[in-house]
Design a protein around this motif. Structure first.
Motif, PDB file in Angstrom:
ATOM      1  N   UNK A   1      -4.190   0.471   6.090  1.00 41.50           N
ATOM      2  CA  UNK A   1      -4.473   1.285   4.806  1.00 41.50           C
ATOM      3  C   UNK A   1      -5.414   0.754   3.546  1.00 41.50           C
ATOM      4  N   UNK A   2      -5.234  -0.392   3.641  1.00 43.80           N
ATOM      5  CA  UNK A   2      -6.268  -1.146   2.841  1.00 43.80           C
ATOM      6  C   UNK A   2      -7.770  -1.051   3.247  1.00 43.80           C
TER       7      UNK A   2
ATOM      8  N   UNK B   1       0.904  -1.409  -0.075  1.00 45.34           N
ATOM      9  CA  UNK B   1       0.066  -0.174  -0.118  1.00 45.34           C
ATOM     10  C   UNK B   1       0.654   1.344  -0.211  1.00 45.34           C
ATOM     11  N   UNK B   2       0.505   2.345  -0.714  1.00 39.73           N
ATOM     12  CA  UNK B   2       1.146   3.499  -0.833  1.00 39.73           C
ATOM     13  C   UNK B   2       0.396   4.693  -0.481  1.00 39.73           C
ATOM     14  N   UNK B   3       0.670   5.392   0.703  1.00 35.64           N
ATOM     15  CA  UNK B   3      -0.088   6.296   1.362  1.00 35.64           C
ATOM     16  C   UNK B   3       0.685   7.739   1.178  1.00 35.64           C
ATOM     17  N   UNK B   4      -0.191   8.704   0.752  1.00 36.48           N
ATOM     18  CA  UNK B   4       0.449  10.147   0.675  1.00 36.48           C
ATOM     19  C   UNK B   4       0.105  11.009   1.985  1.00 36.48           C
ATOM     20  N   UNK B   5       0.813  11.487   2.603  1.00 31.94           N
ATOM     21  CA  UNK B   5       0.519  12.112   3.727  1.00 31.94           C
ATOM     22  C   UNK B   5       1.211  13.554   3.297  1.00 31.94           C
ATOM     23  N   UNK B   6       0.344  14.503   3.708  1.00 29.95           N
ATOM     24  CA  UNK B   6       0.934  15.900   3.210  1.00 29.95           C
ATOM     25  C   UNK B   6       0.417  17.089   4.154  1.00 29.95           C
ATOM     26  N   UNK B   7       1.278  18.218   4.132  1.00 32.31           N
ATOM     27  CA  UNK B   7       1.092  19.321   5.061  1.00 32.31           C
ATOM     28  C   UNK B   7       0.057  19.961   4.749  1.00 32.31           C
TER      29      UNK B   7
ATOM     30  N   UNK C   1     -17.985   9.504  19.370  1.00 32.41           N
ATOM     31  CA  UNK C   1     -17.397  10.649  18.436  1.00 32.41           C
ATOM     32  C   UNK C   1     -16.631  10.219  17.406  1.00 32.41           C
ATOM     33  N   UNK C   2     -16.475   8.860  17.194  1.00 34.66           N
ATOM     34  CA  UNK C   2     -15.501   8.244  16.269  1.00 34.66           C
ATOM     35  C   UNK C   2     -16.386   7.784  15.321  1.00 34.66           C
ATOM     36  N   UNK C   3     -16.507   8.210  13.918  1.00 41.29           N
ATOM     37  CA  UNK C   3     -16.978   7.733  12.689  1.00 41.29           C
ATOM     38  C   UNK C   3     -16.788   6.164  12.445  1.00 41.29           C
ATOM     39  N   UNK C   4     -15.703   5.876  12.467  1.00 44.27           N
ATOM     40  CA  UNK C   4     -15.383   4.721  12.130  1.00 44.27           C
ATOM     41  C   UNK C   4     -13.925   4.173  12.867  1.00 44.27           C
ATOM     42  N   UNK C   5     -13.956   2.988  13.466  1.00 43.66           N
ATOM     43  CA  UNK C   5     -12.567   2.360  14.055  1.00 43.66           C
ATOM     44  C   UNK C   5     -12.114   1.540  12.976  1.00 43.66           C
ATOM     45  N   UNK C   6     -10.713   1.587  12.514  1.00 44.63           N
ATOM     46  CA  UNK C   6     -10.077   0.723  11.888  1.00 44.63           C
ATOM     47  C   UNK C   6      -9.026   0.174  12.512  1.00 44.63           C
ATOM     48  N   UNK C   7      -9.128  -1.084  13.084  1.00 45.94           N
ATOM     49  CA  UNK C   7      -8.119  -1.850  13.547  1.00 45.94           C
ATOM     50  C   UNK C   7      -7.354  -2.711  12.429  1.00 45.94           C
ATOM     51  N   UNK C   8      -6.147  -3.197  13.085  1.00 50.48           N
ATOM     52  CA  UNK C   8      -5.377  -4.059  12.147  1.00 50.48           C
ATOM     53  C   UNK C   8      -6.221  -5.353  11.865  1.00 50.48           C
ATOM     54  N   UNK C   9      -6.518  -5.752  10.666  1.00 52.03           N
ATOM     55  CA  UNK C   9      -7.414  -6.681  10.085  1.00 52.03           C
ATOM     56  C   UNK C   9      -6.727  -8.138  10.519  1.00 52.03           C
TER      57      UNK C   9
END
Length: 336
Positions: free
Chosen positions: A296-297, A162-168, A252-260
């Motif tokens: 990320x997936x 997976x490639x993730x772009x994190x920007x200012x 207050x969290x819309x979605x929790x994404x844990x390690x699958x």
């Protein structure tokens, strides 16, 4: 000044292995029950001449279809499947991708907590004013380390990148993260041979560790019960600490994404933390446990499932080999 996850792309290898395929090798194993409990229907594995770096290159080029690669200032490459002991795989990736030469590039060796570590590292680089765009790459090919007669690990793990772009950004969209480490559990998920401590052994003895799986010390070994016990003991309170540090409530969290990791473990954790099903991502049917790539997936798939862009507050938590764990709160306002 802050940072935000702007874009994610991922790839699987072309070779797909279904539960029906595995049943040919393990005819006595109940894959229907496995699928119902663990939640995995198919996983993808690399060919003999394909590596994690090959997958990483494909994922990055997929991301660069919608972003100018010459704006990348730093590569963070998370893998436990390096191309070589040395040099750093991130340096090779820089050259393959044709990126600028005045950028940073480093590898870090973490598994299931790797993505969350990487997000925080990218945020630190950006928030400190050193860079503006970080390419966070996660790539794993555990299939190369699994014994062909190890039905459990062959069933659970898949390869991916997976490639993730994190920007200012002007605002802080990557909030407080927390971390945990317990190196006393290093041997609960391990490939013992092949590095400095023990060389690969062509005559390594086949062992089962009291299970009906087959390993050698050249292969991946996972003590499933111990990993499960560690996770269920540590992660529920850890999630509560993340919420407290960010002064947020679960609702207050819309979605929790844990390690699958697997559906059974995820559902156990969800219930323990008291998160509703609607606000908890649990879907590893297509791909299986891809180690540092699962979050990320999942983030990509979750945001793609939304009808339109919307502001979201998400909780991400990784845990596993090390033993290590990390997590925090992120905000996004677009499909990834």
């Amino acid at each position: 000044m802050g940072a935000q996850i702007k874009k994610i792309e991922y790839v699987f290898p072309e070779v797909m292995i279904t539960n029906e395929d595995l049943k040919k090798d393990f005819p006595d194993y109940d894959f229907e029950r496995f699928e119902e409990k663990v939640g995995i229907k198919r996983r993808y594995v690399v060919s003999d001449d394909e590596t994690a770096l090959d997958l990483a290159e494909k994922a990055c080029n997929k991301l660069f279809q919608n972003f100018d690669k010459q704006k990348i200032d730093y590569i963070l490459y998370c893998t436990q499947s390096p191309e070589y002991f040395l040099p750093t795989t991130a340096c090779i990736l820089q050259d393959r991708l044709g990126l600028r030469k005045d950028i940073g590039a480093l590898d870090f060796n973490l598994g299931c907590s790797g993505f969350t570590y990487g997000v925080n590292l990218a945020n630190a680089l950006i928030s400190s004013g050193q860079v503006e765009n970080v390419l966070l790459v996660t790539a794993e090919t555990y299939s190369k380390f699994i014994h062909p007669k190890d039905k459990t690990n062959r069933s659970i793990f898949g390869d991916a990148a997976a490639a993730t772009l994190i920007s200012k950004t002007d605002d802080d969209n990557i909030l407080k993260f927390k971390f945990g480490t317990d190196g006393s559990g290093y041997d609960k998920l391990i490939v013992k041979n092949g590095c400095s401590k023990f060389p690969l052994d062509s005559d390594a003895e086949q062992i089962s560790y009291g299970t009906d799986n087959i390993y050698t010390d050249n292969h991946l070994y996972m003590n499933g019960p111990e990993v499960f016990n560690f996770t269920t003991k540590v992660i529920p309170d850890f999630v509560k600490e993340i919420m407290a540090d960010n002064k947020l409530e679960i609702n207050q969290i819309d979605q929790f994404v844990f390690h699958q990791a697997n559906s059974f473990m995820l559902d156990f954790l969800r219930k323990r933390v008291k998160i509703s099903k609607e606000n908890f991502y649990n879907d590893l049917s297509d791909g299986g446990n891809t180690v540092s790539c699962t979050i990320p997936i999942a983030l990509k798939r979750y945001t793609d499932s939304l009808e339109e862009n919307k502001e979201l507050t998400l909780g991400i938590v990784g845990f596993g080999v090390g033993l290590s764990w990390s997590g925090g709160i992120i905000k996004i306002n677009n499909k990834l």
